[in-house]
Design a protein around this motif. Structure first.
Motif, mmCIF file in Angstrom:
data_model
loop_
_atom_site.group_PDB
_atom_site.id
_atom_site.type_symbol
_atom_site.label_atom_id
_atom_site.label_comp_id
_atom_site.label_asym_id
_atom_site.label_seq_id
_atom_site.Cartn_x
_atom_site.Cartn_y
_atom_site.Cartn_z
ATOM 1 N N LYS A 108 0.794 -1.227 0.000
ATOM 2 C CA LYS A 108 0.000 0.000 0.000
ATOM 3 C C LYS A 108 0.824 1.274 0.000
ATOM 4 O O LYS A 108 0.367 2.313 -0.474
ATOM 5 C CB LYS A 108 -0.964 0.005 1.187
ATOM 6 C CG LYS A 108 -0.337 0.241 2.552
ATOM 7 C CD LYS A 108 -1.382 0.105 3.644
ATOM 8 C CE LYS A 108 -0.802 0.429 5.022
ATOM 9 N NZ LYS A 108 -0.519 1.857 5.153
ATOM 10 N N ASP A 109 2.052 1.222 0.493
ATOM 11 C CA ASP A 109 2.905 2.410 0.510
ATOM 12 C C ASP A 109 3.878 2.453 -0.661
ATOM 13 O O ASP A 109 4.715 3.351 -0.741
ATOM 14 C CB ASP A 109 3.695 2.480 1.829
ATOM 15 C CG ASP A 109 2.779 2.669 3.031
ATOM 16 O OD1 ASP A 109 1.792 3.427 2.902
ATOM 17 O OD2 ASP A 109 3.039 2.063 4.082
ATOM 18 N N ASN A 134 0.184 3.700 -5.732
ATOM 19 C CA ASN A 134 -0.323 5.061 -5.696
ATOM 20 C C ASN A 134 -0.721 5.544 -7.087
ATOM 21 O O ASN A 134 -1.165 6.679 -7.238
ATOM 22 C CB ASN A 134 0.740 6.006 -5.123
ATOM 23 C CG ASN A 134 0.812 5.926 -3.614
ATOM 24 O OD1 ASN A 134 0.099 6.613 -2.914
ATOM 25 N ND2 ASN A 134 1.675 5.051 -3.104
ATOM 26 N N VAL A 151 -2.636 4.822 1.680
ATOM 27 C CA VAL A 151 -2.180 5.260 0.376
ATOM 28 C C VAL A 151 -3.004 6.435 -0.088
ATOM 29 O O VAL A 151 -4.207 6.497 0.112
ATOM 30 C CB VAL A 151 -2.261 4.092 -0.633
ATOM 31 C CG1 VAL A 151 -3.689 3.644 -0.850
ATOM 32 C CG2 VAL A 151 -1.643 4.500 -1.947
ATOM 33 N N LYS A 152 -2.367 7.443 -0.701
ATOM 34 C CA LYS A 152 -3.038 8.620 -1.191
ATOM 35 C C LYS A 152 -3.173 8.489 -2.712
ATOM 36 O O LYS A 152 -2.166 8.471 -3.424
ATOM 37 C CB LYS A 152 -2.264 9.876 -0.833
ATOM 38 C CG LYS A 152 -2.186 10.117 0.668
ATOM 39 C CD LYS A 152 -1.398 11.370 0.967
ATOM 40 C CE LYS A 152 -1.316 11.612 2.480
ATOM 41 N NZ LYS A 152 -0.526 12.822 2.788
ATOM 42 N N LEU A 153 -4.405 8.395 -3.178
ATOM 43 C CA LEU A 153 -4.604 8.200 -4.587
ATOM 44 C C LEU A 153 -4.719 9.527 -5.308
ATOM 45 O O LEU A 153 -5.414 10.436 -4.841
ATOM 46 C CB LEU A 153 -5.893 7.402 -4.829
ATOM 47 C CG LEU A 153 -5.954 6.035 -4.154
ATOM 48 C CD1 LEU A 153 -7.226 5.324 -4.571
ATOM 49 C CD2 LEU A 153 -4.745 5.208 -4.515
#
Length: 239
Positions: A140-141, A146, A233-235
């Motif tokens: 996820k990171d 991303n 996570v920042k999408l």
């Protein structure tokens, strides 16, 4: 307590290796030994979850995400392998981590099969969907999760991996003698269903991953649920 956990996990891993060797050696016990392998692979995750000090809201969130993943499978039952269950599991893992992703996937398999039918395939589905969530949480990171293409590639690949793993229970459950021609025919026959699963994952991730992540991120940050020290996570808004 930490030593006990490590002992349980290490013991489970060793047991899985020993049983896997036994499966390959004792051909007539393929099916029961395979169930033991799957069970030992799943147990450590539930032990760890059981020993964690969780608030009621956190337990409810895991149960709710598992229920959503399960129920979302039912309306798509007439379309083989086309369902948003894997998508929901991936989004839960990206927001809340690998452990939550595994639990949501396992719960989804059990609950959805209450409506669609329980059977010897259920533990295998628990493992497969659990591993989708677990691997999504581990990555996820990473940079590629991303990005839209990275998430789509992940969902596409797991559409095939899910089917390939599920083929194993079919082969060891219904064939007394396993051979390369039998393996090849089974995997060729499942290609359409695996492709449908892979493409449906890409479809749901492309259309809904941004909205889902914003909702789950807000829930996590507002209420501090499920490992608030992890950064989801920042999408990006665009691919």
């Amino acid at each position: 307590m930490g030593k006990i956990k490590r002992f349980v996990y290490a013991g489970s891993i060793i047991a899985v290796i020993v049983l896997l060797a036994a499966v390959l050696w004792f051909e007539e016990y393929y099916l029961p030994l395979s169930f033991l392998v799957i069970g030992l692979a799943i147990i450590p995750f539930f032990i760890r979850f059981e020993r964690k000090r969780l608030r009621t809201e956190e337990i409810l969130l895991v149960a709710m995400l598992g229920a959503i993943a399960a129920v979302s499978r039912v309306p798509f039952a007439p379309l083989p392998s086309v369902q948003p269950t894997s998508f929901v599991i991936i989004m839960a893992a990206l927001a809340f981590g690998a452990e939550t992703g595994f639990l949501v996937g396992s719960i989804a398999a059990v609950v959805s099969n209450i409506f669609l039918g329980q059977g010897p395939w259920t533990p295998w589905q628990m493992f497969c969907w659990g591993m989708i969530g677990f691997t999504a949480g581990l990555l996820k990171d990473s940079l590629w999760m991303n990005r839209m293409w990275g998430r789509n590639l992940f969902g596409f690949l797991w559409g095939f991996l899910f089917g390939w793993i599920m083929n194993l229970w079919f082969l060891i459950g219904f064939y007394d003698q396993l051979s390369w021609p039998v393996f090849v025919s089974a995997y060729v026959a499942s290609f359409y269903f695996d492709l449908a699963h892979a493409l449906s994952n890409v479809f749901f991730l492309t259309l809904f991953s941004g909205v889902w992540m914003r909702i789950l991120t807000r829930v996590k940050s507002k209420y501090g649920l499920l490992n608030p020290e992890d950064t989801p996570v920042k999408l990006p808004r665009s691919p």
